[in-house]
Design a protein around this motif. Sequence first.
Motif, PDB file in Angstrom:
ATOM      1  N   LEU A  79       0.834  -1.205   0.000  1.00 42.07           N
ATOM      2  CA  LEU A  79       0.000   0.000   0.000  1.00 42.07           C
ATOM      3  C   LEU A  79       0.869   1.255   0.000  1.00 42.07           C
ATOM      4  N   LYS A  80       1.920   1.257   0.827  1.00 41.07           N
ATOM      5  CA  LYS A  80       2.840   2.396   0.847  1.00 41.07           C
ATOM      6  C   LYS A  80       3.540   2.559  -0.501  1.00 41.07           C
ATOM      7  N   ASN A  81       3.947   1.443  -1.113  1.00 38.14           N
ATOM      8  CA  ASN A  81       4.584   1.517  -2.429  1.00 38.14           C
ATOM      9  C   ASN A  81       3.643   2.119  -3.459  1.00 38.14           C
ATOM     10  N   SER A  82       2.390   1.683  -3.464  1.00 42.43           N
ATOM     11  CA  SER A  82       1.424   2.187  -4.438  1.00 42.43           C
ATOM     12  C   SER A  82       1.161   3.674  -4.242  1.00 42.43           C
ATOM     13  N   TRP A 214      -2.227   3.800  -9.968  1.00 41.88           N
ATOM     14  CA  TRP A 214      -2.669   2.967  -8.851  1.00 41.88           C
ATOM     15  C   TRP A 214      -3.165   1.604  -9.329  1.00 41.88           C
ATOM     16  N   ASN A 215      -3.925   1.605 -10.432  1.00 41.23           N
ATOM     17  CA  ASN A 215      -4.541   0.377 -10.922  1.00 41.23           C
ATOM     18  C   ASN A 215      -3.646  -0.425 -11.866  1.00 41.23           C
ATOM     19  N   MET A 251     -11.953 -10.500  -0.821  1.00 39.25           N
ATOM     20  CA  MET A 251     -12.800  -9.307  -0.823  1.00 39.25           C
ATOM     21  C   MET A 251     -12.234  -8.227   0.105  1.00 39.25           C
ATOM     22  N   ALA A 252     -11.663  -8.647   1.226  1.00 42.25           N
ATOM     23  CA  ALA A 252     -11.018  -7.680   2.113  1.00 42.25           C
ATOM     24  C   ALA A 252      -9.832  -7.013   1.417  1.00 42.25           C
ATOM     25  N   ALA A 253      -9.050  -7.811   0.690  1.00 37.14           N
ATOM     26  CA  ALA A 253      -7.931  -7.237  -0.069  1.00 37.14           C
ATOM     27  C   ALA A 253      -8.440  -6.287  -1.142  1.00 37.14           C
ATOM     28  N   SER A 254      -9.561  -6.616  -1.779  1.00 33.31           N
ATOM     29  CA  SER A 254     -10.138  -5.745  -2.804  1.00 33.31           C
ATOM     30  C   SER A 254     -10.629  -4.440  -2.198  1.00 33.31           C
ATOM     31  N   VAL A 255     -11.196  -4.502  -0.992  1.00 34.64           N
ATOM     32  CA  VAL A 255     -11.646  -3.279  -0.322  1.00 34.64           C
ATOM     33  C   VAL A 255     -10.459  -2.376  -0.017  1.00 34.64           C
ATOM     34  N   VAL A 256      -9.365  -2.963   0.492  1.00 33.25           N
ATOM     35  CA  VAL A 256      -8.158  -2.175   0.791  1.00 33.25           C
ATOM     36  C   VAL A 256      -7.611  -1.526  -0.470  1.00 33.25           C
ATOM     37  N   THR A 257      -7.721  -2.221  -1.600  1.00 33.25           N
ATOM     38  CA  THR A 257      -7.212  -1.692  -2.865  1.00 33.25           C
ATOM     39  C   THR A 257      -8.119  -0.609  -3.435  1.00 33.25           C
TER      40      THR A 257
END
Length: 283
Positions: A79-82, A214-215, A251-257
């Motif tokens: 997340l920090k890298n992105s 980001w994407n 889904m949790a990973a998708s929410v964070v993204t």
Amino acid sequence: MAVGKLRALVANAAVVALVALTVAPLVYMVIVSFMPRGESGTLPIPLWPSRWSLENYHELLVRRQIDGAWFDYRILPALKNSIGIAMLATLFGLLLTVPAGYAFAKLRFRGRERLLKLLIAALVVPGQVAMLPLFLIFRHLGLVNSYAGVILPGLAGIFGVLFVRQATLAIPDELIDAARMDGASEMRIFRTIVLPLLTPVVVTLALFTFLASWNDFMWPLVILADQQRYTLPVAVAAIAREHAADGELMMAASVVTTMPVLLIFLLLQRYYLTGLLGGGVKG
């Protein structure tokens, strides 16, 4: 009058239905992320958690000890890298594309029209076609597995140059010519006259650039070899390879993204709409 009200009612219903179809997957993604492990795979498909649980986010984000060794999915470093890559790509991308778009719109220089046609022609070439030669060039330059290697290809986006050019064409030439007659330099004209008028367009382009960076999945996957440097989409894909059956964790990973860029879009949507309309005006 009755026919007009009926048409308006049908149109509003169609808009509501379209919005519901668009939002429903996102809402269900968030709901599933709070389900206990394994619940989303049961039949009939649950639409609501039997109990709300944070265990998926805890497992995804918290470092823990397994068999004496520390383990985590490295989502927070990704997340920090992105965030860092997207912010730098946006900043330096704007520094290059906005002045270039202004130059193509208001400055006269030799070969301008030919160069513009070349840019338009290059716009239709798929980015995947250039990945292999670009990778070979970056390997020769020593930029493989580096943040610079991720950022550099997107800095001078052709779309951004053309987008700013189209918006700049709406600025009256008389305004710029008057500033030139008063002795203002091109840099001062750009900084004090053109840039304030292009603020909504610049914000819109910044949003486009940030979202694209980001994407982006394919290029970071190609250029990065070290897991410590993974961006969020690449890190989530690595988790999915090992935990494809864990729907709630995915889904949790998708929410964070998704949520950070969704919040940014909602905060800047006023500038976004204004910038899109401004970018479509031709003087």
